[in-house]
Design a protein around this motif. Structure first.
Motif, mmCIF file in Angstrom:
data_model
loop_
_atom_site.group_PDB
_atom_site.id
_atom_site.type_symbol
_atom_site.label_atom_id
_atom_site.label_comp_id
_atom_site.label_asym_id
_atom_site.label_seq_id
_atom_site.Cartn_x
_atom_site.Cartn_y
_atom_site.Cartn_z
ATOM 1 N N THR A 159 22.024 -32.607 28.425
ATOM 2 C CA THR A 159 22.483 -32.928 29.770
ATOM 3 C C THR A 159 21.614 -32.210 30.782
ATOM 4 O O THR A 159 21.197 -31.064 30.577
ATOM 5 C CB THR A 159 23.955 -32.542 29.977
ATOM 6 N N ALA A 160 21.326 -32.882 31.893
ATOM 7 C CA ALA A 160 20.457 -32.340 32.926
ATOM 8 C C ALA A 160 21.207 -31.348 33.804
ATOM 9 O O ALA A 160 22.450 -31.327 33.837
ATOM 10 C CB ALA A 160 19.916 -33.483 33.781
ATOM 11 N N PRO A 161 20.480 -30.522 34.551
ATOM 12 C CA PRO A 161 21.125 -29.628 35.518
ATOM 13 C C PRO A 161 21.974 -30.398 36.515
ATOM 14 O O PRO A 161 21.733 -31.579 36.799
ATOM 15 C CB PRO A 161 19.935 -28.937 36.201
ATOM 16 N N VAL A 162 22.964 -29.711 37.055
ATOM 17 C CA VAL A 162 23.887 -30.354 37.999
ATOM 18 C C VAL A 162 23.655 -29.903 39.431
ATOM 19 O O VAL A 162 24.338 -30.367 40.350
ATOM 20 C CB VAL A 162 25.351 -30.084 37.595
ATOM 21 N N ALA A 163 22.691 -29.018 39.658
ATOM 22 C CA ALA A 163 22.412 -28.540 41.007
ATOM 23 C C ALA A 163 20.995 -27.997 41.050
ATOM 24 O O ALA A 163 20.280 -27.977 40.035
ATOM 25 C CB ALA A 163 23.418 -27.463 41.418
ATOM 26 N N GLY A 164 20.547 -27.579 42.213
ATOM 27 C CA GLY A 164 19.263 -26.917 42.341
ATOM 28 C C GLY A 164 18.088 -27.870 42.407
ATOM 29 O O GLY A 164 18.239 -29.078 42.572
ATOM 30 N N ASN A 165 16.879 -27.308 42.273
ATOM 31 C CA ASN A 165 15.650 -28.073 42.421
ATOM 32 C C ASN A 165 15.482 -29.170 41.383
ATOM 33 O O ASN A 165 14.778 -30.152 41.617
ATOM 34 C CB ASN A 165 14.450 -27.133 42.352
ATOM 35 N N PHE A 166 16.095 -28.994 40.210
ATOM 36 C CA PHE A 166 15.923 -29.961 39.126
ATOM 37 C C PHE A 166 17.235 -30.664 38.777
ATOM 38 O O PHE A 166 17.425 -31.117 37.641
ATOM 39 C CB PHE A 166 15.326 -29.264 37.898
ATOM 40 N N GLU A 167 18.090 -30.800 39.742
ATOM 41 C CA GLU A 167 19.343 -31.526 39.545
ATOM 42 C C GLU A 167 19.064 -32.925 39.004
ATOM 43 O O GLU A 167 18.200 -33.654 39.516
ATOM 44 C CB GLU A 167 20.093 -31.620 40.871
ATOM 45 N N ASP A 168 19.760 -33.294 37.943
ATOM 46 C CA ASP A 168 19.687 -34.611 37.309
ATOM 47 C C ASP A 168 18.401 -34.854 36.515
ATOM 48 O O ASP A 168 18.230 -35.944 35.955
ATOM 49 C CB ASP A 168 19.846 -35.755 38.326
ATOM 50 N N LEU A 169 17.501 -33.888 36.423
ATOM 51 C CA LEU A 169 16.246 -34.075 35.703
ATOM 52 C C LEU A 169 16.335 -33.398 34.338
ATOM 53 O O LEU A 169 16.411 -32.178 34.235
ATOM 54 C CB LEU A 169 15.078 -33.498 36.501
ATOM 55 N N ALA A 170 16.314 -34.199 33.261
ATOM 56 C CA ALA A 170 16.423 -33.665 31.909
ATOM 57 C C ALA A 170 15.059 -33.339 31.317
ATOM 58 O O ALA A 170 14.908 -32.327 30.624
ATOM 59 C CB ALA A 170 17.153 -34.653 31.006
ATOM 60 N N LEU A 171 14.044 -34.183 31.556
ATOM 61 C CA LEU A 171 12.741 -34.008 30.906
ATOM 62 C C LEU A 171 11.632 -34.438 31.845
ATOM 63 O O LEU A 171 11.735 -35.456 32.538
ATOM 64 C CB LEU A 171 12.675 -34.860 29.627
ATOM 65 N N TRP A 172 10.541 -33.649 31.835
ATOM 66 C CA TRP A 172 9.295 -34.031 32.511
ATOM 67 C C TRP A 172 8.163 -33.794 31.534
ATOM 68 O O TRP A 172 7.942 -32.669 31.079
ATOM 69 C CB TRP A 172 9.096 -33.189 33.759
ATOM 70 N N SER A 173 7.439 -34.864 31.171
ATOM 71 C CA SER A 173 6.303 -34.754 30.267
ATOM 72 C C SER A 173 5.213 -35.703 30.735
ATOM 73 O O SER A 173 5.472 -36.895 30.933
ATOM 74 C CB SER A 173 6.701 -35.094 28.831
ATOM 75 N N GLU A 174 3.998 -35.192 30.908
ATOM 76 C CA GLU A 174 2.868 -36.014 31.329
ATOM 77 C C GLU A 174 1.995 -36.443 30.153
ATOM 78 O O GLU A 174 0.944 -37.044 30.348
ATOM 79 C CB GLU A 174 2.001 -35.227 32.329
ATOM 80 N N SER A 175 2.409 -36.164 28.927
ATOM 81 C CA SER A 175 1.597 -36.500 27.764
ATOM 82 C C SER A 175 1.527 -38.013 27.568
ATOM 83 O O SER A 175 2.543 -38.704 27.650
ATOM 84 C CB SER A 175 2.176 -35.852 26.505
ATOM 85 N N PRO A 176 0.324 -38.548 27.255
ATOM 86 C CA PRO A 176 0.210 -39.981 26.970
ATOM 87 C C PRO A 176 0.579 -40.346 25.543
ATOM 88 O O PRO A 176 0.601 -41.531 25.196
ATOM 89 C CB PRO A 176 -1.275 -40.257 27.223
ATOM 90 N N SER A 177 0.879 -39.359 24.714
ATOM 91 C CA SER A 177 1.203 -39.634 23.314
ATOM 92 C C SER A 177 2.611 -40.210 23.185
ATOM 93 O O SER A 177 3.447 -40.037 24.075
ATOM 94 C CB SER A 177 1.090 -38.348 22.491
#
Length: 591
Positions: A500-518
């Motif tokens: 589950t993603a954060p519920v507040a703050g700078n990354f609220e609702d963001l579970a994953l960030w990945s820039e990999s092309p794989s």
């Protein structure tokens, strides 16, 4: 009197008559010119008023949802009263309540109204053969369908002041405008799936018996958006024959579907390949046979499942005027004045990029700040080092007790942290920075931020993957995971995944960030709970695997390409409270 003088007198009289007639004619023509100039002014001002009213009215209709048009009628009338230059003191407004019933695309509804010298008609819907559509051929990519169209026509009765000399008493020039609301950039919508691939085939596809259903949430219908213009799908050397941007492949019972709400609000699959752009290949947007190839319905016990959705593709994809790009997520979590272009072709670095529009809000580069804080080398400033207390391989030999629980922020300075058979490692009450891969093997467990939850947490993996083996489990409560250059591989076995993603703050609702092309992978286990946004803009593809049952998720996926495989159904649900809104609507004058 002589004959000569008599002739002169007669000619003078005739000349006077001719001059008088010419003078009357000249005065009449001049008068007519003055009155016709006023008519031209009427036409111009009426056109501007009709354009504004039709556009404002159409903007009040929810085109893809079928919301009622009574509000659109009221808005159009208000705009007319603001923009008509001399509507007078008396008016008879339209009966906008007549538009309150559901739209029947085959039956135009027209309400008449008047204001001073103006006669007004408001029409919705506007079928293809309606006079307001004129004689111009219907273009399905631009003209939309009847219930998306909203029309306003105006005529102004003008009594001539001077032209009556020539027998012209009055005129009533008529103008009409038709606006369409449809897919494009506009207000934000809840979109569980946005596929960012710019040009290639197989942007979103199923294989085997893989099933993708983007379902509804209360009065929010299912939406899928595909940015690809399908321009490479017509190149057999690169994509193979009979390839499509949206494709339910094979001969098994797979499908790609977006489901309307129980109340009948339509769903939509939006494709940039159908935009009409000169570089778009509409014929490669989707496999037309998928619209007519029947398969078992998604849920035979569900009365809201429309019979038309019993096919491999539902509904028929429709066009949008421009790509959405990755901008909505960049703007929310990494707001900057400029971004690098988005690669058109991962296999060809020289193919060019697609620009990402600058963030319209004040700079707030949360992702860049996180990278600066946690993404360097060595200890990010934490008090706790993993290798000062524990080995990089946690198994029955190195940890006979079978469990490790630590609190606070932790720096895991291992090239790879391996959690082996039956081991349970719990990070409680802090952020975790991993130098390398996190590998959870058979029957092992990783838990981050266990209950009771005190705050949102961050897991930062600098270099390496997040791996989940057979029968292992991962729990990431209110946790944002940043992958520096690695991938997810969570397909092994029947162990559960709770994320589950954060519920507040700078990354609220963001579970994953990945820039990999794989490729990235998540398996469809019955015990999975996924909530928040999974942002993998370069992943080619992100694979979701169903394994015989139904994998339900409230997560939002924004990825380069998406593959649904296996023998189960992936069912995505819109969640207005836990997903980033995506702008997909616009208003356009079409007549």
């Amino acid at each position: 009197m002589s004959l000569r003088s008599s002739r002169v007198s007669s000619e003078s009289g005739a000349a006077i008559i001719v001059v008088a007639f010419v003078l009357v004619l000249l005065i009449g023509v001049s008068a007519l010119a003055v009155d016709l100039a006023a008519v031209r002014v009427d036409i111009r001002s009426n056109r501007l008023a009709a354009d504004a009213a039709a556009t404002a009215g159409a903007a009040s209709i929810d085109p893809l949802s079928g919301n009622l048009a009574d509000t659109a009628c009221e808005v159009a009338w208000d705009y007319l009263m603001l923009n008509l230059p001399d509507e007078g003191t008396t008016s008879s407004p339209p009966n906008c309540a007549e538009f309150a019933a559901a739209c029947d695309p085959t039956a135009a509804r027209t309400e008449t109204a008047s204001a001073g010298p103006y006669s007004i008609e408001i029409t919705h819907p506007i079928p293809d053969g309606h006079p307001l559509m004129g004689t111009q051929p219907i273009n399905a990519l631009f003209d939309g369908v009847a219930c998306q169209r909203f029309g306003v026509s105006i005529s102004r009765t003008r009594e001539f002041r001077f032209a009556s000399i020539l027998g012209f008493d009055a005129t009533a020039p008529w103008v009409a405008s038709v606006a369409k609301i449809g897919a494009g950039v506009g207000a934000g919508e809840v979109v569980p799936l946005l596929v960012l691939e710019p040009i290639s085939c197989d942007a979103v596809f199923t294989s085997g018996q893989g099933k993708l259903t983007v379902s509804y949430y209360m009065e929010t219908p299912g939406f899928t958006v595909v940015d690809s213009n399908a321009s490479k799908t017509s190149n057999p050397e690169r994509c193979g024959n009979n390839s499509y941007s949206i494709d339910s492949k094979g001969t098994q019972n797979g499908w790609i579907r977006a489901i309307p709400t129980p109340s009948g609000i339509p769903s939509a699959i939006l494709s940039y390949a159908l935009s009409g752009d000169s570089n778009a290949v509409a014929d490669s947007a989707y496999d037309p046979s998928d619209l007519t190839s029947p398969v078992d319905q998604a849920d035979i016990s569900d009365p809201t499942e429309p019979a038309a959705s019993y096919f491999r593709l539902y509904p028929r994809p429709i066009g949008m005027s421009r790509r959405i790009t990755r901008a909505p997520i960049d703007w929310r979590y990494n707001c900057k004045a400029a971004y690098p272009g988005y690669h058109i072709d991962l296999g060809d670095p020289g193919a060019g990029t697609i620009p990402i529009e600058p963030c319209p809000d004040p700079a707030a580069p949360h992702i860049d700040n996180l990278i600066a804080t946690y993404g360097g080398a060595g200890n990010p400033g934490f008090a706790n080092f993993w290798t000062t207390s524990y080995p990089c391989t946690v198994d029955d030999i190195t940890n006979p007790s079978g469990s490790i629980t630590v609190t606070g922020n932790w720096y895991v300075d291992c090239p790879s942290l391996v959690i082996g058979n039956t081991q349970v490692v719990t990070f409680s009450g802090g952020d975790v920075v991993f130098d390398g891969t996190v590998d959870i093997r058979t029957f092992a467990s990783l838990i981050v931020n266990p209950s009771p939850l005190l705050a949102d947490r961050i897991v930062y993996i600098r270099s390496g993957d997040l791996l989940k083996g057979a029968q292992s489990s991962i729990t990431l409560n209110q946790t944002f995971v940043y992958l520096g250059d690695g991938v997810l591989d969570m397909t092994g076995g029947s162990g559960g995944l709770i994320w589950t993603a954060p519920v507040a703050g700078n990354f609220e609702d963001l579970a994953l960030w990945s820039e990999s092309p794989s490729p990235h992978q998540i398996g469809g286990q019955a015990g999975n709970t996924l909530t928040g946004t999974f942002f993998t803009p370069m992943a080619s593809p992100f694979s979701l695997t169903g394994q015989g049952g139904q994998f339900q998720t409230d997560a939002q996926f924004l990825t380069r390409r998406l593959e649904i495989k296996g023998q189960g159904e992936i069912r995505m649900h819109p969640d207005p409270d836990r997903q980033t809104l995506i702008p997909i609507r616009e208003v356009r004058l079409i007549r």
